[in-house]
Motif scaffolding. Structure first.
Motif, PDB file in Angstrom:
ATOM      1  N   ALA A  41      -5.955   1.752   1.352  1.00 41.63           N
ATOM      2  CA  ALA A  41      -6.115   0.305   1.548  1.00 41.63           C
ATOM      3  C   ALA A  41      -6.964  -0.012   2.767  1.00 41.63           C
ATOM      4  N   PRO A  52      -3.097  -0.426  -3.698  1.00 38.23           N
ATOM      5  CA  PRO A  52      -4.128  -0.582  -2.664  1.00 38.23           C
ATOM      6  C   PRO A  52      -4.961  -1.849  -2.825  1.00 38.23           C
ATOM      7  N   GLY A  99       2.243   2.547  -4.978  1.00 40.78           N
ATOM      8  CA  GLY A  99       1.458   1.661  -4.127  1.00 40.78           C
ATOM      9  C   GLY A  99       0.394   0.889  -4.890  1.00 40.78           C
ATOM     10  N   ALA A 152       0.811  -1.223   0.000  1.00 43.60           N
ATOM     11  CA  ALA A 152       0.000   0.000   0.000  1.00 43.60           C
ATOM     12  C   ALA A 152       0.843   1.273   0.000  1.00 43.60           C
ATOM     13  N   ALA A 190      -3.118  -4.727  -1.414  1.00 45.33           N
ATOM     14  CA  ALA A 190      -3.071  -4.576   0.041  1.00 45.33           C
ATOM     15  C   ALA A 190      -4.400  -4.965   0.680  1.00 45.33           C
ATOM     16  N   LYS A 191      -5.514  -4.545   0.079  1.00 46.87           N
ATOM     17  CA  LYS A 191      -6.832  -4.882   0.622  1.00 46.87           C
ATOM     18  C   LYS A 191      -7.063  -6.391   0.610  1.00 46.87           C
TER      19      LYS A 191
END
Length: 560
Positions: free
Chosen positions: A421, A379, A377, A334, A382-383
């Motif tokens: 994220a 996201p 990044g 992220a 990351a999520k």
């Protein structure tokens, strides 16, 4: 702010370092003018000086200043680029003489080295200075003495054990012998650290020594107002003939602390009055970059230097939910590294980091374990990791950052990028004068830390063990801010330390760095480069690899 090999191996390794730009980008800079002896050099800093006591000085800016006040057995060469990473004699006549398979090291002090009161520096003072670093009252310094000196594990420092440590011998005033518990081929580099500066016992004031170290260098402290100003004047007992490193050109050095960064930049851009004789301690701010680069005269006064430093976000692996590797990996994906670099001035501040070890360091292996487009990044990735770890609704974390304009900007960049994220970040600002003391205490450290590391000398052996050996986590002065403790990694660190071939050791460290990054205890975001403004009257300016590319203060002078 580092471990190495035997001297011949060190010189070979330095050949791998990238060449640093050391003068103004546009041609001949202020550093090319002939210096004169005299005048007052002004150093403008937006930060405070965390520790002047050589037992506690382990931040690059303080070590840079400390070289003006005290000397060590060896030190870094006063030179730009890779040459600045070379270890040269300082108090000692050479870089040390190993015996017993590098378990015993002997140094002979130069003749004629004196303190500010005219008395000679002796080997007993060096012994006492090193012994002080064991005292619980003086944390934050490097761990090498505790790790390597025979009997060091039981020694509590001279305040509790006044008989001293038997493995440091001072058989006469000019000879000092260190007996180690293991072979250490790069001990001659380790003794370049401030912890190997001499301290006369009758001048030791314990924790109070932080405010007034006794000078063995070209300058002594006239006045020190923490958070405000440090004024240095000549140590008239210093003899240039004994010192091939320090030029000692200005009569006085005045270091102003905790200045507003924007005001600091404007003062140096104007370069008028006493600011014509000034330099910045830190790189120019992002708001000033465009103006400086687009003005040929200002660009002429911009000094850039590369470093062996990596900046990263440390993740506290002992805190929930950060003890789950998937949550740490989510943060690694992220993080918007480009936004963090922007807070430091954009591309002029360095390259986006994808590995722990920078390209300028032996052992570097190209890798990008948590990639994202343009370093901005990912996201979505990351999520997905957070959901897999059972945190689809997100998590809330606290970030420790210095209470400076730059620290706040970096904190906000972390906050904004992780928010994409679903990670909420609360920013905890800490005074710059106490930042590393605070985050170096596991009991006071929070979830995330704006962090970074400059090896103590160019080599991975003074990088990975200090930051990631879980056995070195301490209650105070802790450098392993991730509090990372892997039995597998600890074992491998021990194995690498026994390798006799420096090239094989560097390769092994590079491989291990990749293994550590699988666990994501930190997220590297920048390989540093410093761009420093100097006043029009300043000479001898170059960025030094040991000080994160900042100016080497010992070479600065003024022209008429």
């Amino acid at each position: 702010m580092r471990t190495r090999r035997a001297r011949s191996a060190l010189v070979a390794a330095l050949g791998l370092l990238a060449t640093a730009a050391c003068t103004a980008t546009g041609g001949t800079g202020a550093g090319d003018a002939a210096p004169v002896r005299g005048g007052t050099l002004h150093v403008l800093s937006s930060l405070d000086l965390e520790h002047l006591d050589p037992a506690r000085a382990y931040v690059t800016s303080t070590q840079d200043v400390g070289r003006l006040i005290y000397r060590t057995l060896t030190t870094f060469a006063p030179a730009p680029g890779p040459a600045g990473g070379r270890i040269v004699p300082d108090l000692a006549t050479d870089t040390g003489r190993p015996s017993d398979g590098a378990k015993t090291w002997t140094f002979t002090l130069k003749e004629g080295v004196k303190y500010e009161d005219g008395r000679p520096v002796t080997s007993k003072d060096v012994k006492y200075g090193v012994e002080r670093t064991f005292a619980a009252e003086l944390p934050e310094g490097p761990p090498y003495a505790r790790l390597w000196l025979a009997g060091g594990e039981a020694f509590k420092g001279p305040y509790q054990n006044p008989a001293g440590l038997a493995s440091i011998e001072a058989p006469d005033d000019r000879t000092i012998v260190f007996r180690l518990n293991r072979p250490v081929s790069d001990f001659g580099s380790a003794v370049s650290l401030p912890m190997f500066a001499p301290v006369p016992q009758d001048k030791d004031t314990g924790v109070g020594y932080d405010g007034r170290p006794f000078s063995s260098g070209p300058y002594k402290i006239e006045r020190f107002e923490p958070k405000k100003q440090l004024t240095l004047v000549r140590n008239t007992a210093w003899d240039q003939a004994t010192d091939t490193v320090r030029k000692g050109l200005p009569d006085r050095v005045v270091i102003d602390l905790n200045l507003d960064p924007a005001v600091l930049d404007q003062r140096l851009i104007a370069g008028q009055g006493e600011d014509a004789d000034a330099v910045a301690m830190e790189p120019i701010g992002p708001a000033s970059v465009g103006r400086v680069l687009n003005d040929p005269q200002l660009k002429q006064r911009l000094v850039t230097g590369e470093s062996i430093n990596t900046r990263f976000l440390s993740i506290n692996t002992r805190h929930q939910p950060l003890d789950d590797v998937r949550v740490r990996q989510a943060i690694a994906y992220a993080l918007d590294k480009d936004a963090l670099r922007t807070t430091r001035g954009g591309p002029i501040a360095g390259e986006l980091a994808t590995t722990l070890l920078p390209p300028t360091l032996p052992g570097h292996v190209a890798d990008d374990r948590y990639p994202s487009k343009d370093g901005k990044g990912d996201p979505a990735k990351a999520k997905a990791l957070l959901a897999e770890a059972g945190h689809a609704a997100g998590v809330t974390l606290t970030l420790d950052t210095p209470a400076t304009a730059g620290g706040k900007a970096q904190g906000e960049a972390v906050q904004a990028s992780l928010a994409r994220a679903g990670i909420t970040v609360k920013i905890n600002e800490i005074s710059s004068s106490a930042f590393y003391s605070t985050v170096g205490s596991p009991a006071r450290q929070h979830d995330l830390v704006i962090d970074g590391w400059t090896p103590d000398w160019p080599g991975a052996s003074t990088y990975l063990p200090i930051l990631f050996d879980g056995r070195l986590i301490t209650a105070e002065g802790n450098n392993n801010r991730a509090q990372y403790d892997s039995a597998e990694v600890n074992k491998r660190l021990d194995e690498i330390s026994t390798l006799g071939d420096p090239a094989a050791a560097q390769a092994a460290y590079g491989e291990l760095a990749g293994r550590i990054m699988r666990d994501a205890p930190v997220v590297p975001f920048l390989w540093d480069q410093a761009a420093i403004l100097v006043g029009p009257n300043v000479t001898g300016a170059y960025g030094h690899t040991a000080f994160v590319g900042r100016l080497d203060l010992v070479s600065l002078g003024l022209r008429k």
